[in-house]
Design a protein around this motif. Sequence first.
Motif, short mmCIF file in Angstrom:
data_model
loop_
_atom_site.label_atom_id
_atom_site.label_comp_id
_atom_site.label_asym_id
_atom_site.label_seq_id
_atom_site.Cartn_x
_atom_site.Cartn_y
_atom_site.Cartn_z
N GLY A 196 0.78 -1.22 0.00
CA GLY A 196 0.00 0.00 0.00
C GLY A 196 0.81 1.27 0.00
O GLY A 196 0.28 2.35 -0.21
N GLU A 197 2.13 1.15 0.24
CA GLU A 197 3.01 2.31 0.23
C GLU A 197 4.17 2.04 -0.71
O GLU A 197 4.74 0.95 -0.71
CB GLU A 197 3.56 2.58 1.65
CG GLU A 197 2.48 2.88 2.68
CD GLU A 197 3.06 3.11 4.07
OE1 GLU A 197 4.26 3.46 4.14
OE2 GLU A 197 2.34 2.94 5.04
N LEU A 198 4.49 3.03 -1.52
CA LEU A 198 5.59 2.86 -2.48
C LEU A 198 6.09 4.22 -2.91
O LEU A 198 5.30 5.08 -3.28
CB LEU A 198 5.11 2.06 -3.70
CG LEU A 198 6.17 1.78 -4.77
CD1 LEU A 198 7.27 0.85 -4.24
CD2 LEU A 198 5.53 1.19 -6.02
N PRO A 203 2.21 2.41 -7.57
CA PRO A 203 1.95 1.05 -7.09
C PRO A 203 0.68 0.44 -7.68
O PRO A 203 -0.35 1.10 -7.78
CB PRO A 203 1.78 1.24 -5.58
CG PRO A 203 1.24 2.63 -5.43
CD PRO A 203 1.84 3.43 -6.57
N SER A 204 0.79 -0.80 -8.11
CA SER A 204 -0.38 -1.60 -8.44
C SER A 204 -0.58 -2.54 -7.26
O SER A 204 0.15 -3.52 -7.09
CB SER A 204 -0.15 -2.39 -9.74
OG SER A 204 -1.31 -3.10 -10.11
N VAL A 205 -1.54 -2.21 -6.42
CA VAL A 205 -1.64 -2.79 -5.09
C VAL A 205 -2.37 -4.13 -5.13
O VAL A 205 -3.47 -4.23 -5.69
CB VAL A 205 -2.36 -1.82 -4.14
CG1 VAL A 205 -2.52 -2.42 -2.75
CG2 VAL A 205 -1.60 -0.49 -4.07
N ARG A 214 -3.86 0.93 3.47
CA ARG A 214 -2.65 1.77 3.48
C ARG A 214 -2.62 2.67 2.25
O ARG A 214 -2.22 3.84 2.34
CB ARG A 214 -1.40 0.89 3.57
CG ARG A 214 -1.17 0.31 4.95
CD ARG A 214 0.24 -0.23 5.11
NE ARG A 214 0.45 -1.44 4.33
CZ ARG A 214 0.17 -2.67 4.74
NH1 ARG A 214 -0.37 -2.85 5.95
NH2 ARG A 214 0.41 -3.71 3.99
N ALA A 215 -3.00 2.12 1.11
CA ALA A 215 -3.03 2.93 -0.11
C ALA A 215 -4.04 4.07 0.00
O ALA A 215 -3.78 5.20 -0.42
CB ALA A 215 -3.34 2.05 -1.32
N GLU A 220 -2.27 8.82 -2.51
CA GLU A 220 -1.53 9.03 -3.76
C GLU A 220 -2.13 8.13 -4.85
O GLU A 220 -2.89 7.21 -4.56
CB GLU A 220 -0.05 8.69 -3.56
CG GLU A 220 0.66 9.55 -2.53
CD GLU A 220 0.83 10.99 -3.00
OE1 GLU A 220 0.94 11.20 -4.22
OE2 GLU A 220 0.85 11.90 -2.14
N PRO A 221 -1.79 8.37 -6.12
CA PRO A 221 -2.28 7.50 -7.18
C PRO A 221 -1.90 6.03 -6.94
O PRO A 221 -0.78 5.73 -6.53
CB PRO A 221 -1.59 8.04 -8.44
CG PRO A 221 -1.34 9.48 -8.14
CD PRO A 221 -1.00 9.51 -6.67
N PHE A 222 -2.86 5.14 -7.18
CA PHE A 222 -2.59 3.71 -7.10
C PHE A 222 -3.58 2.96 -7.98
O PHE A 222 -4.61 3.49 -8.38
CB PHE A 222 -2.65 3.19 -5.65
CG PHE A 222 -4.04 3.08 -5.07
CD1 PHE A 222 -4.69 1.85 -5.00
CD2 PHE A 222 -4.71 4.20 -4.58
CE1 PHE A 222 -5.97 1.73 -4.46
CE2 PHE A 222 -6.00 4.09 -4.03
CZ PHE A 222 -6.62 2.85 -3.97
#
Length: 282
Positions: A196-198, A203-205, A214-215, A220-222
């Motif tokens: 969920g964090e990058l 990130p492609s979660v 978390r994403a 942020e974009p995910f």
Amino acid sequence: MNDLGTPVLDDHLHLDPDHGRGLEAVKDFARSGGTHLLVVNKPSWLLGVEAESGDDFRTVFDTTVDVVERANDILRGRAWPVLGVHPGLVSKLVDDRDFSPAGARDLMQAGLEVAAEYVADGKAVALKSGRPHYDVTDEVWSASNAVLRRALELGAETGCAVQLHTEATDDLTEVGEWAESVGLPSEHVVKHYAGGELAGVTPSVMSDKDRLERAVERGEPFLMETDFIDDPDRPGAVMGPKTVPRRVSWMQEQGYDEAIRTAHVSTPELVYGLDTEATLSD
């Protein structure tokens, strides 16, 4: 079909019409409320292709392009192919087929160059590359990074995004800098199977609730994915094709409407230039 009232995109899954569930998996996804798919070709060796040249990957790519065309008849939205060379091939070549790391690098780069032709011709929307997620020798790691960097160059040349399979990490800032250095915006680089964090790239979660929360909190974009592998010998591996629609339904219950729009409308547009709303039929 379950209409969730929003586009629902699975950013990374595989379809194997000859050995796996193929279009039956697409039907499961659609019945659950899924509308759009990014379909990544399976690793070449799992389709029985022992490549000797870049052109040998065409059979792998054509299989994915064909199944995507048929998936489009099922979906309320549509599917797009993502084509490339799985980074695990380097070990198959070096360990099983006596390639040198440099020889493996050259073959994998040639395969990516063929994949880029499909993108340039409008037959695919993105490239797939990366580096091993397991321990390898320094020579193989160096060769793998050279392959990854060639994928970024090809993404810049063709104006497309690049999906990456990498080691488990929450920081790919260096890779994002590599992308920027060759003219590929770092947000057009996607780490598949992400948490969920990058930092560094998009990130492609993986769509388990903890990672998604978390994403959502990060803001942020995910993107969301299952990495469904469509392998009858590994039926419980990774996540099934119903998972992303079910998680979107859960996110709606949690009031995460803004995050749903981020993952299924704004980030696909940002990363791939895809309009999931305009491609949605009633």
